[in-house]
Design a protein around this motif. Sequence first.
Motif, PDB file in Angstrom:
ATOM      1  N   THR A  29       0.913  -1.057  -0.132  1.00 31.75           N
ATOM      2  CA  THR A  29      -0.001   0.243   0.050  1.00 31.75           C
ATOM      3  C   THR A  29       0.844   1.254  -0.133  1.00 31.75           C
ATOM      4  O   THR A  29       0.614   2.322  -0.679  1.00 31.75           O
ATOM      5  N   ALA A  30       2.078   1.368   0.828  1.00 30.23           N
ATOM      6  CA  ALA A  30       3.048   2.351   0.791  1.00 30.23           C
ATOM      7  C   ALA A  30       3.645   2.388  -0.525  1.00 30.23           C
ATOM      8  O   ALA A  30       4.122   3.747  -0.841  1.00 30.23           O
ATOM      9  N   ARG A  31       3.661   1.649  -1.357  1.00 31.69           N
ATOM     10  CA  ARG A  31       4.384   1.595  -2.674  1.00 31.69           C
ATOM     11  C   ARG A  31       3.158   1.933  -3.703  1.00 31.69           C
ATOM     12  O   ARG A  31       3.184   1.776  -4.907  1.00 31.69           O
ATOM     13  N   ALA A  32       1.894   2.340  -3.184  1.00 33.01           N
ATOM     14  CA  ALA A  32       0.671   2.771  -4.193  1.00 33.01           C
ATOM     15  C   ALA A  32       0.242   1.598  -4.916  1.00 33.01           C
ATOM     16  O   ALA A  32      -0.366   1.945  -5.797  1.00 33.01           O
ATOM     17  N   VAL A  33       0.278   0.298  -4.271  1.00 40.11           N
ATOM     18  CA  VAL A  33      -0.324  -0.697  -5.013  1.00 40.11           C
ATOM     19  C   VAL A  33      -1.670  -0.841  -4.398  1.00 40.11           C
ATOM     20  O   VAL A  33      -1.896  -0.804  -3.167  1.00 40.11           O
ATOM     21  N   ASP A  34      -2.693  -1.028  -4.953  1.00 41.53           N
ATOM     22  CA  ASP A  34      -4.103  -1.372  -4.571  1.00 41.53           C
ATOM     23  C   ASP A  34      -4.190  -2.917  -4.275  1.00 41.53           C
ATOM     24  O   ASP A  34      -4.068  -3.626  -5.043  1.00 41.53           O
ATOM     25  N   VAL A  35      -4.168  -3.170  -3.088  1.00 42.96           N
ATOM     26  CA  VAL A  35      -4.060  -4.608  -2.451  1.00 42.96           C
ATOM     27  C   VAL A  35      -5.208  -4.981  -1.628  1.00 42.96           C
ATOM     28  O   VAL A  35      -5.609  -4.336  -0.758  1.00 42.96           O
ATOM     29  N   ALA A 197      12.699 -10.042   2.533  1.00 41.57           N
ATOM     30  CA  ALA A 197      12.727 -11.184   1.520  1.00 41.57           C
ATOM     31  C   ALA A 197      11.561 -11.464   0.799  1.00 41.57           C
ATOM     32  O   ALA A 197      11.713 -11.682  -0.411  1.00 41.57           O
ATOM     33  N   ALA A 198      10.370 -11.112   1.327  1.00 39.63           N
ATOM     34  CA  ALA A 198       9.048 -11.221   0.683  1.00 39.63           C
ATOM     35  C   ALA A 198       9.282 -10.171  -0.391  1.00 39.63           C
ATOM     36  O   ALA A 198       8.771 -10.354  -1.406  1.00 39.63           O
ATOM     37  N   LEU A 199       9.437  -9.040  -0.039  1.00 40.58           N
ATOM     38  CA  LEU A 199       9.563  -7.810  -1.175  1.00 40.58           C
ATOM     39  C   LEU A 199      10.549  -8.142  -2.129  1.00 40.58           C
ATOM     40  O   LEU A 199      10.318  -7.904  -3.314  1.00 40.58           O
ATOM     41  N   ALA A 200      11.692  -8.782  -1.831  1.00 40.55           N
ATOM     42  CA  ALA A 200      12.948  -8.987  -2.738  1.00 40.55           C
ATOM     43  C   ALA A 200      12.295  -9.950  -3.746  1.00 40.55           C
ATOM     44  O   ALA A 200      12.590  -9.895  -4.780  1.00 40.55           O
TER      45      ALA A 200
END
Length: 206
Positions: A29-35, A197-200
């Motif tokens: 969400t902080a990266r502007a992804v609608d999740v 690790a998940a974001l990577a």
Amino acid sequence: MERGRLITIEGLDGAGKTTLATALSDALTARAVDVRQLREPGGVQTAERIRELVKDPALQVGARAEALLYAAARAQLVEEALEPLLSGGVWVLLDRFVDSSLAYQGAGRSLGIEAVRRLNEFATGGLRADRTLLLEIDPARGRARSRARRDPLDRIEAEGESFHARVASAYAELAHADTQRIRRIDATQAPEHMLAAALAALGDLL
Ligand code: T5A
């Protein structure tokens, strides 16, 4: 509109899937992804009702009925929530999906991975995860975490060591067979390291 991504989170009971899903949802969400964050079995009303039934330790549920109940909950979730969300460009973080049935019913209940895969092809209409995060933990350590929450163990958590060992080795085999989709994450790390690790593991999708 670009289709959303389906990200599934898998692993043994107590591996930390829900904890990671919540942190990852905030980070996306902080990266502007609608999740949207959803769970299996559940996520929509009918599937939540099936969840109560399938987890109830007071009920007798045979292996085939169990596989069909999880598949029925999944079919409803796909039709009512996943397909509309993904078509609308929303990313979905899903706590368990088809791999759970392959591991728990296919291997844990010894129904056979290929038989359970065919059942789930029908249930999902062939919907596949874009990426799967497999949280790896020793079964005993996962169960200790589940127990520490003080909830009574549900019908599947209460299964013996050999059941959970079969589930763990099925997950490892699935990951080995599909290294592009399934990314393994050491679930004994601190939550913030698991999030990194998940974001990577999602880097190329973002
Ligand atoms: N099932 C499900 C099937 O058999 N077939 C299927 O097709 C499907 C979909 C679902 C059950 O149904 C089975 C599998 C399951 O047995 P559930 O209640 O949704 O039941 O069970 P789980 O998905 O296993 O959920 P849990 O809540 O038990 O485990 P999680 O989500 O992996 O773990 P989480 O995040 O709740 O954390 C557990 C505890 O550990 C701590 C947390 O604070 C919490 O107390 N924790 C950590 N501690 C240390 N380090 C970390 N990194 C931690 N992360 C979390």
